[in-house]
Design a protein around this motif. Structure first.
Motif, PDB file in Angstrom:
ATOM      1  N   VAL A  65       0.629  -1.146  -0.226  1.00  0.00           N
ATOM      2  CA  VAL A  65      -0.155   0.158  -0.026  1.00  0.00           C
ATOM      3  C   VAL A  65       0.870   1.242  -0.166  1.00  0.00           C
ATOM      4  N   LYS A  66       2.192   1.164   0.263  1.00  0.00           N
ATOM      5  CA  LYS A  66       2.795   2.418   0.083  1.00  0.00           C
ATOM      6  C   LYS A  66       2.995   3.302  -0.814  1.00  0.00           C
ATOM      7  N   TYR A  67       2.561   2.892  -1.907  1.00  0.00           N
ATOM      8  CA  TYR A  67       2.438   3.529  -3.205  1.00  0.00           C
ATOM      9  C   TYR A  67       1.568   4.605  -3.220  1.00  0.00           C
ATOM     10  N   ALA A  68       0.315   4.223  -2.569  1.00  0.00           N
ATOM     11  CA  ALA A  68      -0.857   5.197  -2.594  1.00  0.00           C
ATOM     12  C   ALA A  68      -0.373   6.562  -1.989  1.00  0.00           C
ATOM     13  N   LYS A  69      -1.240   7.509  -2.245  1.00  0.00           N
ATOM     14  CA  LYS A  69      -1.128   8.826  -1.636  1.00  0.00           C
ATOM     15  C   LYS A  69      -1.543   8.661  -0.346  1.00  0.00           C
ATOM     16  N   ARG A  70      -2.324   8.082   0.070  1.00  0.00           N
ATOM     17  CA  ARG A  70      -2.757   8.005   1.568  1.00  0.00           C
ATOM     18  C   ARG A  70      -2.868   6.504   1.910  1.00  0.00           C
ATOM     19  N   PRO A  71      -1.807   5.940   2.216  1.00  0.00           N
ATOM     20  CA  PRO A  71      -1.644   4.268   2.754  1.00  0.00           C
ATOM     21  C   PRO A  71      -2.028   4.193   4.101  1.00  0.00           C
ATOM     22  N   ARG A  72      -2.726   2.817   4.162  1.00  0.00           N
ATOM     23  CA  ARG A  72      -3.052   2.380   5.593  1.00  0.00           C
ATOM     24  C   ARG A  72      -2.578   1.092   5.940  1.00  0.00           C
ATOM     25  N   VAL A  73      -2.212   0.729   6.918  1.00  0.00           N
ATOM     26  CA  VAL A  73      -2.288  -0.599   7.527  1.00  0.00           C
ATOM     27  C   VAL A  73      -3.379  -1.173   8.470  1.00  0.00           C
ATOM     28  N   HIS A  74      -3.990  -2.048   8.573  1.00  0.00           N
ATOM     29  CA  HIS A  74      -4.869  -2.338   9.266  1.00  0.00           C
ATOM     30  C   HIS A  74      -4.561  -3.918   9.828  1.00  0.00           C
ATOM     31  N   THR A  75      -4.291  -3.797  11.254  1.00  0.00           N
ATOM     32  CA  THR A  75      -3.831  -5.244  11.756  1.00  0.00           C
ATOM     33  C   THR A  75      -4.681  -5.205  12.926  1.00  0.00           C
ATOM     34  N   PHE A  76      -4.947  -6.485  13.079  1.00  0.00           N
ATOM     35  CA  PHE A  76      -5.864  -7.100  14.529  1.00  0.00           C
ATOM     36  C   PHE A  76      -5.317  -8.239  14.966  1.00  0.00           C
ATOM     37  N   ILE A  77      -5.856  -8.570  16.051  1.00  0.00           N
ATOM     38  CA  ILE A  77      -5.659  -9.737  16.917  1.00  0.00           C
ATOM     39  C   ILE A  77      -6.954  -9.851  17.846  1.00  0.00           C
ATOM     40  N   ALA A  78      -7.214 -11.460  18.071  1.00  0.00           N
ATOM     41  CA  ALA A  78      -8.406 -11.552  19.047  1.00  0.00           C
ATOM     42  C   ALA A  78      -8.198 -11.331  20.264  1.00  0.00           C
ATOM     43  N   THR A  79      -9.241 -10.917  20.809  1.00  0.00           N
ATOM     44  CA  THR A  79      -9.332 -10.356  22.194  1.00  0.00           C
ATOM     45  C   THR A  79     -10.475 -10.925  22.883  1.00  0.00           C
ATOM     46  N   SER A  80     -11.364 -11.912  22.445  1.00  0.00           N
ATOM     47  CA  SER A  80     -12.239 -12.501  23.368  1.00  0.00           C
ATOM     48  C   SER A  80     -11.604 -13.798  24.104  1.00  0.00           C
ATOM     49  N   GLU A  81     -12.341 -14.400  25.023  1.00  0.00           N
ATOM     50  CA  GLU A  81     -11.723 -15.176  25.949  1.00  0.00           C
ATOM     51  C   GLU A  81     -11.718 -16.571  24.859  1.00  0.00           C
ATOM     52  N   ILE A  82     -12.699 -16.958  24.418  1.00  0.00           N
ATOM     53  CA  ILE A  82     -12.586 -17.965  23.422  1.00  0.00           C
ATOM     54  C   ILE A  82     -11.616 -18.130  22.332  1.00  0.00           C
ATOM     55  N   HIS A  83     -11.229 -16.657  21.817  1.00  0.00           N
ATOM     56  CA  HIS A  83     -10.495 -16.893  20.779  1.00  0.00           C
ATOM     57  C   HIS A  83      -8.835 -16.866  21.337  1.00  0.00           C
ATOM     58  N   MET A  84      -8.857 -16.212  22.400  1.00  0.00           N
ATOM     59  CA  MET A  84      -7.497 -16.243  22.992  1.00  0.00           C
ATOM     60  C   MET A  84      -7.114 -17.707  23.640  1.00  0.00           C
ATOM     61  N   LYS A  85      -8.106 -18.179  24.275  1.00  0.00           N
ATOM     62  CA  LYS A  85      -7.955 -19.734  24.827  1.00  0.00           C
ATOM     63  C   LYS A  85      -7.698 -20.721  23.823  1.00  0.00           C
ATOM     64  N   TYR A  86      -8.397 -20.775  22.682  1.00  0.00           N
ATOM     65  CA  TYR A  86      -8.554 -21.968  21.828  1.00  0.00           C
ATOM     66  C   TYR A  86      -7.990 -21.472  20.409  1.00  0.00           C
ATOM     67  N   LYS A  87      -7.835 -20.470  20.154  1.00  0.00           N
ATOM     68  CA  LYS A  87      -7.318 -20.259  18.677  1.00  0.00           C
ATOM     69  C   LYS A  87      -5.705 -19.584  19.012  1.00  0.00           C
ATOM     70  N   LEU A  88      -5.684 -18.613  19.699  1.00  0.00           N
ATOM     71  CA  LEU A  88      -4.315 -17.936  19.977  1.00  0.00           C
ATOM     72  C   LEU A  88      -3.617 -18.781  21.160  1.00  0.00           C
ATOM     73  N   LYS A  89      -4.287 -19.539  22.091  1.00  0.00           N
ATOM     74  CA  LYS A  89      -3.447 -19.948  23.098  1.00  0.00           C
ATOM     75  C   LYS A  89      -2.488 -18.959  23.781  1.00  0.00           C
ATOM     76  N   LYS A  90      -3.001 -17.787  24.092  1.00  0.00           N
ATOM     77  CA  LYS A  90      -2.207 -16.858  24.673  1.00  0.00           C
ATOM     78  C   LYS A  90      -3.166 -16.050  25.809  1.00  0.00           C
ATOM     79  N   SER A  91      -2.270 -15.605  26.574  1.00  0.00           N
ATOM     80  CA  SER A  91      -2.924 -14.673  27.856  1.00  0.00           C
ATOM     81  C   SER A  91      -3.230 -13.306  27.468  1.00  0.00           C
ATOM     82  N   GLU A  92      -4.062 -12.841  28.237  1.00  0.00           N
ATOM     83  CA  GLU A  92      -4.373 -11.362  27.926  1.00  0.00           C
ATOM     84  C   GLU A  92      -3.023 -10.521  27.927  1.00  0.00           C
ATOM     85  N   GLU A  93      -2.148 -10.461  28.792  1.00  0.00           N
ATOM     86  CA  GLU A  93      -0.980  -9.998  28.872  1.00  0.00           C
ATOM     87  C   GLU A  93      -0.074 -10.115  27.606  1.00  0.00           C
ATOM     88  N   GLU A  94      -0.173 -11.368  27.029  1.00  0.00           N
ATOM     89  CA  GLU A  94       0.730 -11.704  25.768  1.00  0.00           C
ATOM     90  C   GLU A  94       0.053 -10.884  24.767  1.00  0.00           C
TER      91      GLU A  94
END
Length: 625
Positions: free
Chosen positions: A178-207
């Protein structure tokens, strides 16, 4: 939905008095929204409406004109909007929409849609998920270079955004695209629900907090000054944890916070209160834009999006025709027309920069390129959206259109059937055809019009009068098709009860050379497809086949849609699950002969699949999170 809009159970703290530029009315509002009043000082009506198209429009009752201020789109600043009533439209048709099964599009099709979205006036185009595949990377890069630098006559150029998971590889790929655009944007995400963190990410809230903040910082370190962060499955996340992680990513440099109802779980009061609570409890929230992303699993995506905007969100993520994973997303046309229709009365004066006159054409283009046809009763853009069959309704419409229409088809770029009185037949010329296509919302250049005209004349020789749906089918078959690798020359089939069906097919390659093959099959379509396979030499699996008559009668045009998957499979990565998925490709065809229609559809699907072979390898900066 009306009761939700008029009587929300949540309240928000907003007191604003603003004076916009260029004689824009002063809008005074106090919280809660449900009791707010709008006062117009020194209004300039000429500044409040879209500039009408060059062709004349039927007279409209004054009361049905909607206040729109696209000409006064606030200057784009990533983390703030000078006019608190302006709502940014973030279109994710090319990313989330393309994740629908069978909705794979070629780079050419994506660029065509991106150009149309820019013409429509969307503020941000999420062009894709660059790390998903080489094809996706190149498509996003091409859109950034071309559409992301095309400034329109009003000075507007859309932001070009790339999606990335919270890891260095994804973010690097997104920025490189996207850096070639006049107005570029990066959209990043990570799961924050308990079910996603426990079963998909296997990470704690702090992590999860640590990963999110580090990756937002990393995106900023690459030179990206416009970073959007999404806490995936926010609708089912713990509120206190949401306030914490959102506050940390703001400190890390995020400019937009997107609040996704990833599985379409919340109802309107819940989602509105979620946005209001985030606005009231997140440290530093005044320095960023709040956004919404609502899935439609319970059919509430549009209603939740509007409710979120009322609660303080000033960016809404939507797709054309509401396409997307599972049950789809909030529909751009529904959200925009709701704001346009009810913005002044019940939404506190909210408005967008969308030129609604381009909605119909954009809807048709996305439907044809994606292969996901619009259901007839779809709000705003469905075939029946402005149809009236009930005698009582027809009587009311004849007396006064406003009796049963709260918006008019002209508002989205359509004209009523036969407004010009033209009946198309074999003696009709180019000008008559062009006039009718304009009434249907299509505007083509001379070359495209010429291609359609000769197909139209060929059908008109065999059919007395062509209806609007006949024209739409021809346009789909002639214009909204992938880059030609193979085209149909001739087809001859023999079938019946006396022996095996046989088909002889002549195809023409991109260099103009003829290729002929003959084959047998269980029927005329199967034998024709087998003959095509002998020529093309691509192993594919036919997943779906559908045939419909577009009108009544023995002389009706047939439309065919097929869905195929290559056995030398094209793969990509699902942004949400990380799974490798096999791309499928759709194709459509039209003709008065059902076998010819079927062959055209199959060739078009093959052309779309083969179009992916022309992509070059992207160079992605390696890294790890």
């Amino acid at each position: 939905m009306a009761s939700i809009l008029l009587n929300p159970n949540f309240t928000i703290a907003t007191t604003a008095t603003t004076t916009s530029r260029l004689n824009n009315p002063v809008l005074l509002s106090t919280a809660p929204i449900s009791s707010s009043k709008v006062i117009l000082k020194n209004p300039n009506p000429a500044a409040l409406f879209f500039k009408p198209p060059s062709r004349s429009l039927p007279a409209e009752p004054t009361s049905q004109r909607f206040l729109v201020r696209s000409a006064l789109r606030p200057e784009y600043i990533p983390n703030r909007i000078d006019d608190p009533k302006y709502v940014r439209i973030f279109d994710t048709t090319l990313r989330d929409g393309e994740q629908s099964p069978g909705a794979s599009m070629t780079s050419k099709e994506k660029i065509d849609i991106a150009r149309q979205l820019a013409k429509l006036g969307v503020d941000i185009i999420e062009a894709g998920f660059p790390a998903a595949s080489k094809d996706d990377f190149e498509a996003v890069k091409m859109i950034a270079k071309e559409v992301g630098n095309a400034v329109d006559e009003d000075g507007h150029v859309p932001v070009i955004c790339g999606l990335a998971r919270c890891n260095r590889n994804d973010i690097s790929a997104s920025w490189e695209a996207v850096k070639y655009a006049k107005r570029p944007r990066v959209h990043t995400f990570i799961a924050t629900s308990e079910i996603h963190m426990k079963y998909k990410l296997k990470k704690s809230e702090e992590e999860v907090v640590e990963i999110a903040t580090e990756m937002v910082k990393y995106a900023r370190s690459l030179g990206c000054n416009d970073v959007e962060f999404s806490p995936e499955d926010a609708g089912r996340s713990n509120r206190e944890f949401l306030y914490k992680i959102l506050g940390e990513v703001i400190k890390a440099g995020a400019t937009t916070l997107n609040i996704p109802d990833t599985v379409g779980y919340t109802v309107c009061d819940e989602f509105g209160q979620l946005i209001a609570d985030i606005k009231s409890n997140t440290p530093g929230i005044e320095n960023v834009i709040i956004s919404t992303h609502c899935q439609n699993d319970l059919g509430l995506a549009t209603a939740n999006t509007i409710t979120g905007a009322r609660a303080g969100a000033r960016q809404v993520e939507v797709t054309i025709n509401g396409i997307g994973e599972r049950a789809g997303n909030a529909s751009l046309e529904e959200v925009v027309m709701t704001i346009k229709c009810r913005g002044e009365q019940v939404l506190g004066g909210l408005y967008t920069g969308i030129n609604t006159g381009h909605i119909a054409m954009t809807s048709k283009m996305v439907a044809e390129y994606s292969g996901l046809l619009v259901q007839p009763h779809k709000a705003i853009v469905g075939a029946n959206a402005f149809a009236h069959e009930s005698g009582i309704h027809q009587d009311g419409m004849l007396k006064h259109k406003e009796t049963y229409e709260i918006i008019s088809p002209e508002d989205i770029g359509l004209f009523r059937n036969n407004e010009s009185g033209i009946v198309l037949g074999k003696l009709s010329g180019r000008h008559a055809l062009k006039a009718r296509l304009l009434e249907l919302g299509y505007e083509f250049g001379d070359k495209e019009l010429g291609d359609i005209f000769w197909r139209f004349k060929a059908v008109a020789e065999r059919k007395k009068n062509l209806t609007d749906v006949d024209l739409i089918a021809l346009i789909s078959d002639e214009i909204f098709q992938p880059k030609i690798v193979w085209s149909l020359g001739d087809l001859q089939v023999t079938c019946g009860t006396l022996g095996l069906s046989t088909a002889t097919v002549r195809l023409i390659d991109a260099g103009g050379e003829d290729h002929v093959a003959c084959s047998v099959g269980t029927g005329p379509v199967d034998s024709a497809y087998n003959a095509i396979d002998l020529i093309v030499k691509e192993q594919v699996t036919l997943l779906e086949y559908g045939l419909n008559a577009v009108t009544e009668g023995i002389d009706a045009l047939a439309t065919t849609r097929v869905l195929i998957r290559g056995n030398k499979s094209h793969t990509s990565t699902n942004a949400m699950t990380g799974e490798t998925v096999h791309r499928t490709f759709s194709g459509t065809g039209a003709g008065m002969d059902i076998v010819v229609s079927s062959v055209r559809a199959y060739i078009n699907a093959l052309n779309k699949m083969l179009g992916f072979n022309d992509q070059t390898n992207p160079k992605v900066t390696a890294g790890s999170s």
